[in-house]
Design an enzyme around this catalytic site. Structure first.
Site: not given
Length: 313
Positions: A216-218, A301
């Site tokens: 999800q982040e990168s 998120y």
């Protein structure tokens, strides 16, 4: 032949396999909508589903029957109109699968799919389009090649359109009817799987959860840098990375730091969902609101990471 033409070419074949119901009193309106959508040579009556097995192609075929049906908020009857969740509920009901009524409720059905790259035809794709309220408010049926069939909004009709960037993806087909036998969503298939597993064991956190955060982040990019300045695989801000004593651009160091950080957040707030909210919005925001902050970004998120973690398990 483009995607829309290919779907339309299936209409004639599909109609030969179904009994046609009596034409509805709203047939003229439907015919106009169908013509606008480019559906020609088709009766203005609606096909009535016969018994069938829910399969990927079966879902696509069933959804294609409703192309051109006018959008109607709250609509569940194709002779009058369908809304987005009315369409998906009807399609799956015709194939023997019961779904809840609303998009938000449907987004918890079935099993999670980690990303669009893992999506199969027939999967449900969910979106948060409303700025007035957080959470899922729209759903479509994925048909492959980055496209979906959906009932978009008032004034439009059920149509094929780009899937864009779904917030949540769920697979509701029975497991035995999926055509893919690979385990592409398992933890073993993701980059840095060994690092996630070893860090998880060290700090007592879930390895699939760590992988889901990285996804999800990168998108598993160890050199990613956000517009806000977050760095690396786990997207640490420089100050947070310094406080943890990690190099955010080194995958092993970043994953170790993320595992320690999530372990501490989980202990502090008492749940995985609150730990994820703190990872995204900061511990102060979680303390201020006494739970997941009312930010659509943070709520989406948490939902997305939890879904991906489930898919990687």
């Amino acid at each position: 032949m483009d995607g829309v033409t290919a779907v339309q070419s299936r209409i004639a074949e599909i109609q030969q396999r179904f009994v046609i119901s009596p034409q509805s009193t709203n047939g003229t309106a439907w015919a106009s909508a169908a013509a606008s959508a480019g559906l020609t040579g088709a009766s203005t009556a609606f096909a009535t589903a016969s018994a069938g097995t829910a399969s990927e192609q079966g879902v696509v075929d069933e959804a294609s029957k409703y192309l051109g049906v006018p959008y109607l908020w709250g609509g569940t009857d194709p002779s009058q109109g369908l809304d987005c969740s009315g369409l998906t509920q009807l399609v799956y009901k015709n194939l023997g699968v019961d779904l809840p009524r609303t998009a938000s409720q449907q987004s918890t059905a079935g099993t999670a799919v980690a990303s669009l790259a893992d999506a199969r035809p027939g999967d449900l794709v969910f979106f948060d389009y409303s700025s007035s309220r957080p959470g899922v408010d729209h759903v479509g049926i994925y048909i492959g090649d980055g496209r979906m069939i959906a009932a978009p909004q008032e004034g439009e009709t059920v149509k094929v359109q780009s899937v864009g960037n779904p917030t949540v993806i769920r697979r509701v087909l029975p497991a035995e009817s999926a055509t893919s036998t690979s385990n592409s969503s398992s933890l073993s298939a993701v980059p840095y799987a060994d690092l996630f597993s070893s860090a998880a064991a060290r700090y007592g956190v879930s390895a699939p959860l760590l992988a889901a955060v990285a996804s999800q982040e990168s998108g598993f990019d160890p050199q990613a840098v956000s517009s806000a300045g977050a760095q690396g695989l786990m997207q640490f801000m420089p100050s947070t990375a310094a406080g943890l004593g990690v190099n955010p651009l080194d995958p092993a160091s970043a994953i170790d730091g993320a595992a320690r950080y999530l372990s501490g957040l989980t202990s502090q707030f008492g749940s995985t969902s609150l730990a994820l909210a703190a990872y995204n919005a900061g511990p102060g925001a979680v303390r201020q609101y006494g739970g997941i902050p009312p930010y659509s970004e943070t709520q989406n998120y948490v939902r997305a990471v939890m879904s991906k973690a489930e898919a990687y398990s």
